[in-house]
Write a protein that holds these residues in place. Structure first.
Motif, PDB file in Angstrom:
ATOM      1  N   LYS A 106       7.208 -22.446   1.454  1.00 25.41           N
ATOM      2  CA  LYS A 106       7.651 -21.309   0.648  1.00 25.41           C
ATOM      3  C   LYS A 106       6.502 -20.315   0.551  1.00 25.41           C
ATOM      4  CE  LYS A 106      10.923 -23.892  -2.130  1.00 25.41           C
ATOM      5  NZ  LYS A 106      11.360 -24.234  -3.469  1.00 25.41           N
ATOM      6  N   GLN A 107       6.709 -19.127   1.102  1.00 30.86           N
ATOM      7  CA  GLN A 107       5.675 -18.111   1.081  1.00 30.86           C
ATOM      8  C   GLN A 107       6.226 -16.802   0.550  1.00 30.86           C
ATOM      9  OE1 GLN A 107       4.203 -18.171   5.224  1.00 30.86           O
ATOM     10  NE2 GLN A 107       2.259 -18.754   4.311  1.00 30.86           N
ATOM     11  N   ALA A 108       5.307 -15.999   0.065  1.00 30.24           N
ATOM     12  CA  ALA A 108       5.649 -14.644  -0.351  1.00 30.24           C
ATOM     13  C   ALA A 108       5.746 -13.773   0.893  1.00 30.24           C
ATOM     14  CB  ALA A 108       4.582 -14.112  -1.299  1.00 30.24           C
ATOM     15  N   GLU A 109       6.482 -12.675   0.769  1.00 25.34           N
ATOM     16  CA  GLU A 109       6.579 -11.726   1.883  1.00 25.34           C
ATOM     17  C   GLU A 109       6.802 -10.333   1.319  1.00 25.34           C
ATOM     18  OE1 GLU A 109       9.210 -10.915   5.905  1.00 25.34           O
ATOM     19  OE2 GLU A 109       9.377 -12.839   4.885  1.00 25.34           O
ATOM     20  N   ILE A 110       5.941  -9.407   1.715  1.00 22.44           N
ATOM     21  CA  ILE A 110       6.017  -8.038   1.207  1.00 22.44           C
ATOM     22  C   ILE A 110       6.847  -7.181   2.154  1.00 22.44           C
ATOM     23  CG2 ILE A 110       3.897  -7.257   2.335  1.00 22.44           C
ATOM     24  CD1 ILE A 110       3.279  -5.698  -0.287  1.00 22.44           C
ATOM     25  N   LYS A 111       7.706  -6.344   1.564  1.00 25.61           N
ATOM     26  CA  LYS A 111       8.518  -5.410   2.362  1.00 25.61           C
ATOM     27  C   LYS A 111       8.490  -4.065   1.656  1.00 25.61           C
ATOM     28  CE  LYS A 111      12.794  -4.759   4.738  1.00 25.61           C
ATOM     29  NZ  LYS A 111      13.842  -3.958   4.452  1.00 25.61           N
ATOM     30  N   PHE A 112       7.931  -3.056   2.337  1.00 26.00           N
ATOM     31  CA  PHE A 112       7.831  -1.711   1.767  1.00 26.00           C
ATOM     32  C   PHE A 112       9.109  -0.931   2.026  1.00 26.00           C
ATOM     33  CE2 PHE A 112       3.364  -2.771   1.919  1.00 26.00           C
ATOM     34  CZ  PHE A 112       2.872  -2.177   0.774  1.00 26.00           C
ATOM     35  N   ASP A 113       9.474  -0.063   1.070  1.00 27.63           N
ATOM     36  CA  ASP A 113      10.599   0.853   1.273  1.00 27.63           C
ATOM     37  C   ASP A 113      10.272   1.837   2.392  1.00 27.63           C
ATOM     38  OD1 ASP A 113      11.809  -0.449  -0.827  1.00 27.63           O
ATOM     39  OD2 ASP A 113      11.572   1.189  -2.260  1.00 27.63           O
ATOM     40  N   LYS A 114       8.988   2.246   2.466  1.00 21.42           N
ATOM     41  CA  LYS A 114       8.497   3.118   3.535  1.00 21.42           C
ATOM     42  C   LYS A 114       7.019   2.812   3.721  1.00 21.42           C
ATOM     43  CE  LYS A 114       7.346   6.867   0.370  1.00 21.42           C
ATOM     44  NZ  LYS A 114       7.450   8.267   0.064  1.00 21.42           N
ATOM     45  N   VAL A 115       6.493   3.053   4.911  1.00 19.99           N
ATOM     46  CA  VAL A 115       5.074   2.794   5.156  1.00 19.99           C
ATOM     47  C   VAL A 115       4.291   4.079   5.438  1.00 19.99           C
ATOM     48  CG1 VAL A 115       5.328   0.394   5.893  1.00 19.99           C
ATOM     49  CG2 VAL A 115       5.483   2.227   7.577  1.00 19.99           C
ATOM     50  N   VAL A 116       4.976   5.214   5.508  1.00 22.18           N
ATOM     51  CA  VAL A 116       4.321   6.508   5.714  1.00 22.18           C
ATOM     52  C   VAL A 116       4.874   7.495   4.696  1.00 22.18           C
ATOM     53  CG1 VAL A 116       3.928   8.423   7.313  1.00 22.18           C
ATOM     54  CG2 VAL A 116       4.066   6.097   8.198  1.00 22.18           C
ATOM     55  N   HIS A 117       3.965   8.226   4.044  1.00 19.26           N
ATOM     56  CA  HIS A 117       4.384   9.322   3.161  1.00 19.26           C
ATOM     57  C   HIS A 117       3.733  10.605   3.661  1.00 19.26           C
ATOM     58  CE1 HIS A 117       5.655  11.466  -0.410  1.00 19.26           C
ATOM     59  NE2 HIS A 117       4.480  12.067  -0.349  1.00 19.26           N
ATOM     60  N   ASN A 118       4.537  11.641   3.861  1.00 23.36           N
ATOM     61  CA  ASN A 118       4.034  12.928   4.312  1.00 23.36           C
ATOM     62  C   ASN A 118       4.063  13.892   3.130  1.00 23.36           C
ATOM     63  OD1 ASN A 118       3.553  15.452   5.494  1.00 23.36           O
ATOM     64  ND2 ASN A 118       4.478  14.799   7.418  1.00 23.36           N
ATOM     65  N   PHE A 119       2.883  14.369   2.749  1.00 22.05           N
ATOM     66  CA  PHE A 119       2.783  15.332   1.648  1.00 22.05           C
ATOM     67  C   PHE A 119       3.270  16.711   2.068  1.00 22.05           C
ATOM     68  CE2 PHE A 119      -0.719  12.382   0.390  1.00 22.05           C
ATOM     69  CZ  PHE A 119      -0.154  11.948  -0.789  1.00 22.05           C
ATOM     70  N   GLY A 120       3.424  16.942   3.352  1.00 26.20           N
ATOM     71  CA  GLY A 120       3.807  18.257   3.834  1.00 26.20           C
ATOM     72  C   GLY A 120       2.598  19.172   3.827  1.00 26.20           C
ATOM     73  N   THR A 121       2.858  20.461   3.657  1.00 26.59           N
ATOM     74  CA  THR A 121       1.786  21.451   3.637  1.00 26.59           C
ATOM     75  C   THR A 121       1.494  21.854   2.199  1.00 26.59           C
ATOM     76  OG1 THR A 121       2.499  22.276   5.786  1.00 26.59           O
ATOM     77  CG2 THR A 121       1.079  23.722   4.500  1.00 26.59           C
ATOM     78  N   PHE A 122       0.210  21.873   1.864  1.00 26.89           N
ATOM     79  CA  PHE A 122      -0.225  22.303   0.536  1.00 26.89           C
ATOM     80  C   PHE A 122      -1.541  23.051   0.693  1.00 26.89           C
ATOM     81  CE2 PHE A 122      -1.744  18.054   1.312  1.00 26.89           C
ATOM     82  CZ  PHE A 122      -3.062  18.052   0.882  1.00 26.89           C
ATOM     83  N   THR A 123      -1.933  23.783  -0.345  1.00 20.95           N
ATOM     84  CA  THR A 123      -3.147  24.598  -0.245  1.00 20.95           C
ATOM     85  C   THR A 123      -4.325  23.889  -0.907  1.00 20.95           C
ATOM     86  OG1 THR A 123      -2.817  25.782  -2.322  1.00 20.95           O
ATOM     87  CG2 THR A 123      -1.762  26.704  -0.356  1.00 20.95           C
ATOM     88  N   ASP A 124      -5.518  24.390  -0.590  1.00 20.46           N
ATOM     89  CA  ASP A 124      -6.716  23.819  -1.192  1.00 20.46           C
ATOM     90  C   ASP A 124      -6.864  24.199  -2.669  1.00 20.46           C
ATOM     91  OD1 ASP A 124      -7.368  26.475  -0.830  1.00 20.46           O
ATOM     92  OD2 ASP A 124      -9.163  26.100   0.371  1.00 20.46           O
ATOM     93  N   LYS A 125      -5.935  25.021  -3.196  1.00 22.62           N
ATOM     94  CA  LYS A 125      -5.930  25.306  -4.638  1.00 22.62           C
ATOM     95  C   LYS A 125      -5.371  24.119  -5.423  1.00 22.62           C
ATOM     96  CE  LYS A 125      -5.719  30.309  -4.498  1.00 22.62           C
ATOM     97  NZ  LYS A 125      -4.982  31.514  -4.875  1.00 22.62           N
ATOM     98  N   GLU A 126      -4.573  23.314  -4.760  1.00 23.67           N
ATOM     99  CA  GLU A 126      -4.034  22.083  -5.352  1.00 23.67           C
ATOM    100  C   GLU A 126      -4.339  20.925  -4.398  1.00 23.67           C
ATOM    101  OE1 GLU A 126       0.072  22.377  -6.450  1.00 23.67           O
ATOM    102  OE2 GLU A 126      -0.188  24.398  -7.231  1.00 23.67           O
ATOM    103  N   PRO A 127      -5.627  20.541  -4.299  1.00 24.51           N
ATOM    104  CA  PRO A 127      -6.021  19.571  -3.277  1.00 24.51           C
ATOM    105  C   PRO A 127      -5.666  18.113  -3.596  1.00 24.51           C
ATOM    106  CG  PRO A 127      -7.913  20.164  -4.585  1.00 24.51           C
ATOM    107  CD  PRO A 127      -6.780  21.033  -5.053  1.00 24.51           C
ATOM    108  N   VAL A 128      -5.308  17.828  -4.835  1.00 25.92           N
ATOM    109  CA  VAL A 128      -5.002  16.443  -5.218  1.00 25.92           C
ATOM    110  C   VAL A 128      -3.496  16.208  -5.095  1.00 25.92           C
ATOM    111  CG1 VAL A 128      -5.136  14.702  -7.029  1.00 25.92           C
ATOM    112  CG2 VAL A 128      -6.988  16.364  -6.764  1.00 25.92           C
ATOM    113  N   GLN A 129      -3.143  15.247  -4.267  1.00 30.83           N
ATOM    114  CA  GLN A 129      -1.742  14.892  -4.031  1.00 30.83           C
ATOM    115  C   GLN A 129      -1.559  13.403  -4.313  1.00 30.83           C
ATOM    116  OE1 GLN A 129       0.683  17.256  -2.847  1.00 30.83           O
ATOM    117  NE2 GLN A 129      -0.980  18.639  -3.408  1.00 30.83           N
TER     118      GLN A 129
END
Length: 129
Positions: free
Chosen positions: A22-45
């Motif tokens: 009996k082992q644990a097993e991790i399954k992600f809903d997604k493994v990549v998140h794309n923040f898209g395009t943002f400006t350096d005025k709001e650098p924290v995502q």
């Protein structure tokens, strides 16, 4: 007497073997998140990755390590029971970074059947003029 000791050892060994299956097993809903395009005025995502323990034993995240210091993961510290969900929050901080496309990884180490899993954040930070 030797038979009883041998039978007891075999019984204990069999139980330990059955439990080890009996082992644990991790399954992600997604493994990549794309923040898209943002400006350096709001650098924290920030984004949150949700995962489920699809195994038969409690899942423990031992560590989550980012590929660089500009990316910081925080994760569920308590064991995740079979069928339950947990989260890993990833914060990207582009302060002081040059604009352009980026892709950063977070390596997640667990006690699961697959010990290492990588998740990714990417996007494009535009410099303001």
């Amino acid at each position: 007497m030797k038979k009883y000791i041998l039978m007891t050892l075999l019984l204990i060994g069999g139980m330990a073997f059955a439990q080890a299956q009996k082992q644990a097993e991790i399954k992600f809903d997604k493994v990549v998140h794309n923040f898209g395009t943002f400006t350096d005025k709001e650098p924290v995502q920030e984004c949150t990755f949700t995962f489920t323990n699809v195994g038969e034993a409690p899942l423990v995240i031992n560590q989550a390590v980012a590929s660089c210091g500009c990316t910081v993961p925080t994760y569920t510290k308590t064991p995740i029971a079979p069928g339950e969900k947990g989260t890993i929050k990833v914060t990207y901080n582009g302060t002081g970074k040059m604009g352009g496309h980026f892709k950063k990884s977070v390596t997640v180490r667990t006690n699961g059947a697959v010990e290492l899993t990588r998740i990714y954040v990417e996007g494009e930070m535009k410099e303001t003029e």
